[in-house]
Motif scaffolding. Sequence first.
Motif, short mmCIF file in Angstrom:
data_model
loop_
_atom_site.label_atom_id
_atom_site.label_comp_id
_atom_site.label_asym_id
_atom_site.label_seq_id
_atom_site.Cartn_x
_atom_site.Cartn_y
_atom_site.Cartn_z
N LEU A 36 27.27 73.41 5.61
CA LEU A 36 26.52 74.53 6.16
C LEU A 36 26.49 75.66 5.13
N ASP A 37 25.29 76.17 4.88
CA ASP A 37 25.10 77.29 3.97
C ASP A 37 24.53 78.46 4.76
N PHE A 38 25.38 79.44 5.09
CA PHE A 38 24.94 80.64 5.81
C PHE A 38 24.33 81.59 4.78
N TRP A 39 23.03 81.85 4.93
CA TRP A 39 22.31 82.62 3.92
C TRP A 39 21.30 83.54 4.59
N THR A 40 20.78 84.47 3.80
CA THR A 40 19.66 85.28 4.23
C THR A 40 18.81 85.54 3.00
N PHE A 41 17.49 85.63 3.17
CA PHE A 41 16.63 85.54 2.00
C PHE A 41 16.57 86.81 1.16
N CYS A 42 17.15 87.92 1.63
CA CYS A 42 17.23 89.12 0.79
C CYS A 42 18.33 89.02 -0.26
N CYS A 43 19.26 88.11 -0.08
CA CYS A 43 20.54 88.10 -0.80
C CYS A 43 20.44 87.27 -2.07
N VAL A 44 20.54 87.92 -3.24
CA VAL A 44 20.41 87.19 -4.49
C VAL A 44 21.55 86.21 -4.68
N ASN A 45 22.75 86.54 -4.19
CA ASN A 45 23.86 85.59 -4.29
C ASN A 45 23.58 84.34 -3.48
N CYS A 46 22.89 84.49 -2.35
CA CYS A 46 22.49 83.33 -1.55
C CYS A 46 21.49 82.46 -2.31
N LEU A 47 20.58 83.09 -3.05
CA LEU A 47 19.62 82.33 -3.85
C LEU A 47 20.34 81.58 -4.97
N HIS A 48 21.37 82.18 -5.53
CA HIS A 48 22.17 81.46 -6.53
C HIS A 48 22.79 80.21 -5.92
N VAL A 49 23.30 80.32 -4.70
CA VAL A 49 23.96 79.17 -4.06
C VAL A 49 22.95 78.07 -3.78
N ILE A 50 21.74 78.43 -3.34
CA ILE A 50 20.71 77.41 -3.13
C ILE A 50 20.50 76.59 -4.40
N ASP A 51 20.45 77.29 -5.55
CA ASP A 51 20.30 76.58 -6.82
C ASP A 51 21.54 75.75 -7.16
N GLU A 52 22.73 76.32 -6.91
CA GLU A 52 23.96 75.59 -7.22
C GLU A 52 24.06 74.28 -6.43
N LEU A 53 23.54 74.28 -5.21
CA LEU A 53 23.69 73.10 -4.35
C LEU A 53 22.71 71.98 -4.70
N ARG A 54 21.69 72.26 -5.50
CA ARG A 54 20.67 71.24 -5.77
C ARG A 54 21.29 69.99 -6.39
N GLU A 55 22.17 70.18 -7.37
CA GLU A 55 22.77 69.01 -8.03
C GLU A 55 23.64 68.21 -7.06
N LEU A 56 24.39 68.91 -6.20
CA LEU A 56 25.22 68.20 -5.22
C LEU A 56 24.36 67.42 -4.23
N GLU A 57 23.25 68.01 -3.80
CA GLU A 57 22.38 67.32 -2.86
C GLU A 57 21.79 66.05 -3.47
N GLU A 58 21.48 66.10 -4.75
CA GLU A 58 20.95 64.91 -5.42
C GLU A 58 22.05 63.88 -5.66
N ARG A 59 23.20 64.36 -6.08
CA ARG A 59 24.30 63.46 -6.42
C ARG A 59 24.84 62.72 -5.21
N PHE A 60 24.90 63.39 -4.07
CA PHE A 60 25.47 62.78 -2.86
C PHE A 60 24.39 62.59 -1.78
N ALA A 61 23.19 62.21 -2.21
CA ALA A 61 22.04 62.19 -1.30
C ALA A 61 22.23 61.28 -0.10
N ASP A 62 23.00 60.21 -0.23
CA ASP A 62 23.12 59.25 0.87
C ASP A 62 24.31 59.52 1.79
N VAL A 63 25.12 60.56 1.47
CA VAL A 63 26.28 60.84 2.33
C VAL A 63 26.35 62.30 2.77
N LEU A 64 25.64 63.20 2.06
CA LEU A 64 25.74 64.64 2.31
C LEU A 64 24.46 65.14 2.97
N VAL A 65 24.62 65.93 4.03
CA VAL A 65 23.51 66.64 4.65
C VAL A 65 23.79 68.14 4.54
#
Length: 610
Positions: A36-65
């Motif tokens: 779970l990623d609790f975020w709000t679209f005004c928050c630049v730190n939240c936008l950083h996390v969205i980018d940080e998670l991209r590699e994890l989502e690709e790497r664990f695509a069949d086990v991670l939601v």
Amino acid sequence: MGRSRVRAPELTGRRWLNTGGEPLSLATLRGKIVLLDFWTFCCVNCLHVIDELRELEERFADVLVTIGVHSPKFVHEADPDAVEAAVERYGVHHPVLDDPELTTWDAYAARAWPTLAVIDPTGYVVAQMSGEGHANGLGVLIEELVAEHEAAGTLHRGDGPYVAPPEPTTALRFPGKAIKLPGGTLLVSDTAHHQLVELDADLVTERRRIGTGERGLADGDEPRFAEPLGLVLLPDAVAATTGYDIVVADSANHALRGVRLDDGHVTTVAGTGAQLRERVDVGASAAELSTPWDLAWWEERVVVAMAGNHQLWSFDPVSCAVTVLAGTTNEGLRDGPPDEAFFAQPSGLAVAADGTLWVADAETSALRAMVDRPAAGAAVTTAVGLGLFDFGFRDGSADTGDEPALLQHPLGVAVLPDGSVAIADTYNGAIRRYDPSTRTVGTLARGLQEPSDLLVDGDALVVVESAAHRLVRVPVPASSRVDRGAHRVRRARTDLAPGGLSLRIDFMPPTGQHLDTRFGDPTSLTVTASPPELLTAGAGTATGLAREVRFAPDGPVEGVLQISVAAAACDDGDGVFAACHRYQQDWGIPVRLVDGAPDELVLDLRAVRE
């Protein structure tokens, strides 16, 4: 592994996005690791996390939601159309729960944007952490969970519930900033298309596009950008020396790019493509940048609104030197000398004829100014705005008082011919006007969709209307007066005992990392209050993750504790060559002083909850 066994609360909100219209529940996700990623679209730190998670989502695509839980700070961020637009704008490629009433936020006891929570395949919360920089630790934890639950037969591999929305068809997509070129055309950052577009003066006809449209970082004649935003035209003499005419704030690449107008050739002139993770003080230089948002030419250099770490930087195109100009990296509103001032996501810049640098300071809903006078030195001041937690749509006097003028997350500024300042009041959908001579605010236009930048064009303003995917020309009328009230950030208050408070930040480096104390304490804790009179002791910045704080005995009984923390952990291994990681977070905790309430406040930065 000794993790606590806390059953994950159900996911409850207004609606689901990126699921094809189907609601999700924890029962339907059983067998998957859920992040779970609790975020709000005004928050630049939240936008950083969205980018940080991209590699994890690709790497664990069949086990991670991954599920984004959109939990709004500003009133505008609760608008369903604005949430849907933000999910597309920032390339969120996982399901999103729209939670305008903060129902799921409260259920998971989230206190800060961003907050991450990990749920194991059997439905238990096994980790919770605040801030950005946790990707490495999350990767280690997910690997451990995969091994543990695959051995137990409780892990289910396969596709997740993400359903891509239809492709958009507009010519521009969430344009960010624009400048006028010498021939009368305009250059626009077509942010969500990862391109630059040259438009005729009619604001519609395209002359050319620069960039392939593929997100990335590539130089040359087929360049790639990642969410380009601010633009600045260099003086002719400087351009002749550097070999390029335009500097671009390539925000998601954390880089500055140089563009040669003759042929569209692009060069990376500052930044490495990696986000800066270290604190850099005024006067120091750094190779890496952090989400540059806007640019301006000021005092023979390019000023960079470095939204990602709440500072103003300067870039010398001739020497290529990049230096911190103002701001401490603490997020907030504090005036004073450049090395003491606080900013909060500076996002718009404009230079007045008298040399004043005007700054749209988005997260404090403020208009700030920086001057550099030979006799008095440089200083940062606030023209409009109260701080991180107060915003609204109100005209009138900018002086603090019972009913001061208010903005809501402005992203752009421009100086009008009479010396007044036009403000792209983004989340109010309005263009406001600040008159420095009378210190008053009025409204020039309303009903716009997230205006993000302004250009003076004769007796009109060219407005980048980002959420409408277009540029429009707006006449500059006399200001009207609007009062739609004031707002404060909506979060539950924390009751604390009057008198002394023991503040502690819990931080546990993830598996394979440790706090490296060979060169001193690798932590920093900053405490401030709004209003400042709330505290009599404990405010300021020092090392350590614990602090004794004292509330004023005759002071206010309600306020906000603003707490900023940073900690560095290094990989286990061979000494000085081990890679280090920076973890950071800002909390704004609304508090109420009540007899008999707790006298301890514990906040969680930790990477893994054991």
